[in-house]
Design a protein around this motif. Structure first.
Motif, PDB file in Angstrom:
ATOM      1  N   ARG A 103      -4.009   3.531  -5.359  1.00  0.00           N
ATOM      2  CA  ARG A 103      -2.700   3.095  -4.873  1.00  0.00           C
ATOM      3  C   ARG A 103      -1.560   3.875  -5.530  1.00  0.00           C
ATOM      4  NH1 ARG A 103      -1.591  -2.918  -7.574  1.00  0.00           N
ATOM      5  NH2 ARG A 103      -0.874  -2.145  -9.611  1.00  0.00           N
TER       6      ARG A 103
ATOM      7  N   TYR B 259      -9.161   1.506  -8.254  1.00  0.00           N
ATOM      8  CA  TYR B 259      -8.241   0.873  -7.307  1.00  0.00           C
ATOM      9  C   TYR B 259      -6.797   1.211  -7.671  1.00  0.00           C
ATOM     10  CZ  TYR B 259      -5.143  -2.701  -5.475  1.00  0.00           C
ATOM     11  OH  TYR B 259      -4.084  -3.347  -4.892  1.00  0.00           O
ATOM     12  N   LEU B 260      -6.480   1.128  -8.950  1.00  0.00           N
ATOM     13  CA  LEU B 260      -5.125   1.445  -9.393  1.00  0.00           C
ATOM     14  C   LEU B 260      -4.782   2.905  -9.087  1.00  0.00           C
ATOM     15  CD1 LEU B 260      -5.133  -0.410 -12.844  1.00  0.00           C
ATOM     16  CD2 LEU B 260      -4.043  -1.158 -10.713  1.00  0.00           C
TER      17      LEU B 260
ATOM     18  N   THR C 146     -11.501  -1.736 -11.910  1.00  0.00           N
ATOM     19  CA  THR C 146     -10.140  -1.792 -11.375  1.00  0.00           C
ATOM     20  C   THR C 146      -9.396  -0.470 -11.508  1.00  0.00           C
ATOM     21  OG1 THR C 146      -9.288  -2.629 -13.487  1.00  0.00           O
ATOM     22  CG2 THR C 146      -9.901  -4.257 -11.830  1.00  0.00           C
TER      23      THR C 146
ATOM     24  N   ASP D 200      -1.115   4.570  -9.072  1.00  0.00           N
ATOM     25  CA  ASP D 200      -0.694   4.279 -10.446  1.00  0.00           C
ATOM     26  C   ASP D 200      -1.072   5.396 -11.417  1.00  0.00           C
ATOM     27  OD1 ASP D 200      -0.142   1.926  -9.146  1.00  0.00           O
ATOM     28  OD2 ASP D 200      -0.917   0.627 -10.725  1.00  0.00           O
ATOM     29  N   TYR D 201      -2.157   6.112 -11.118  1.00  0.00           N
ATOM     30  CA  TYR D 201      -2.631   7.178 -12.007  1.00  0.00           C
ATOM     31  C   TYR D 201      -2.895   8.446 -11.199  1.00  0.00           C
ATOM     32  CZ  TYR D 201      -3.373   3.396 -15.347  1.00  0.00           C
ATOM     33  OH  TYR D 201      -3.182   2.322 -16.188  1.00  0.00           O
TER      34      TYR D 201
END
Length: 330
Positions: free
Chosen positions: A257, A253-254, A250, A259-260
């Protein structure tokens, strides 16, 4: 403000390196971002310009300080190591040794502080070995030439960036080699690199080793608690924005989008697989921990199309963009 000086190594002269170099350095955007100087063979670059139909003037210079970076001109530190009749697309010990010498000169310029970045065209490992230089690849070669004990590999695409704790070793060996100190050093190198690139406080996600990051000890033998958690806690205590260990399935994926800014992968395929799915065409290999930033194309010497003029320079253009973006100001 001056743009960074970038030493561009020509790579294996029997491969597509000369072609992608001349095509990339004819790109106006590249020339607006950096001051490139090629370390290579002027005659071979001239041949590549003819093959590709690129209208440029090749100019021999003694060093990067003499690089004028004028439109339509490519400045070259000409080592003159290749014979005029070197065939394209064939393994050559002469070309392998020459590729080593180009990297050696570029590393000397880096150690002396005369360039702010190195951008490498592809070399052929078999030719490199045949030429008397038994290195696994560019990263290990540059580390030794620059006198650096430890270098991290970072892969960068417009979608996601990943830095690796281990790379070219077997999976069992990688798990054995990983410890909290190595994880911490890798996190800090990644954070420092993104700060140099202009991010005030990069957001880092650290992958676990086992499925589901160990699921609180259900999977594995406690590797996350022993090898990763202490490193993350020490970095967080120093103010770094780092989260983990995260399930690797995951984490990417994060990151994709938003997030990191950077994912810390524990081993080669954990990082390489998602990056190649998310951005193979624009992926760039970055060596972190050298005296300068080093970027590279994400493809090999492509002997099957070398000398035909068909080689695409997109990855080299992106590698030069990344070198310019990550390099400190001169």
């Amino acid at each position: 403000m001056k743009t960074p000086l970038v030493a561009v190594t020509m790579g294996d002269g029997a491969g597509v390196g000369p072609e992608v170099v001349v095509r990339a350095l004819a790109d106006p955007e590249v020339r607006s971002l950096c001051r490139p100087v090629v370390v290579g063979d002027l005659r071979r670059l001239g041949d590549a310009a003819h093959i590709t139909g690129v209208d440029v003037e090749l100019r021999a210079v003694d060093g990067p300080e003499a690089a004028a970076s004028e439109p339509g001109t490519i400045d070259v530190i000409d080592l003159g190591l290749l014979p005029a009749d070197l065939p394209y697309g064939e393994l050559s010990a002469v070309a392998g040794d020459a590729a080593y010498q180009y990297v050696k000169v570029a590393s000397e310029l880096a150690v002396a502080g005369r360039v702010q970045a190195i951008c490498t065209a592809p070399l052929n490992k078999e030719a490199l070995h045949a030429g008397g230089h038994p290195y696994p690849g560019h990263t290990e070669l540059l580390a030794e030439l620059c006198g650096v004990d430890e270098v991290s590999m970072m892969l960068s695409t417009p979608t996601v960036k990943v830095i690796h704790v281990t790379t070219h070793i077997g999976l069992v060996d990688a798990i054995e080699r990983i410890d909290d100190a190595l994880v911490e050093r890798t996190i800090r190198r990644g954070d420092a690199t993104l700060r140099h690139a202009g991010l005030a406080r990069p957001r880092l996600g650290v992958c676990g080793i086992n499925p589901h990051a160990g699921e609180n000890g259900l999977f594995g033998r406690g590797e996350e608690a022993e090898k990763i958690v202490p490193a993350v806690e020490r970095c967080r205590a120093d103010g770094l924005d780092v989260q983990g260990p995260l399930p690797a399935d995951t984490a990417f994926y994060l990151a994709s989008r938003g997030d990191y800014d950077l994912i810390v992968a524990m081993y080669h395929d954990q990082g390489h697989g998602p990056v190649k799915v998310l951005g193979l065409e624009t992926g760039v290999n970055i060596s972190v921990g050298l005296p300068v930033i080093r970027t590279s194309v994400d493809h090999g010497t492509a002997f099957d199309i070398a000398g035909t003029g068909r080689a695409d320079a997109g990855s080299m253009i992106e590698a030069l963009r990344q070198a310019a973006a990550l390099a400190p100001s001169p």
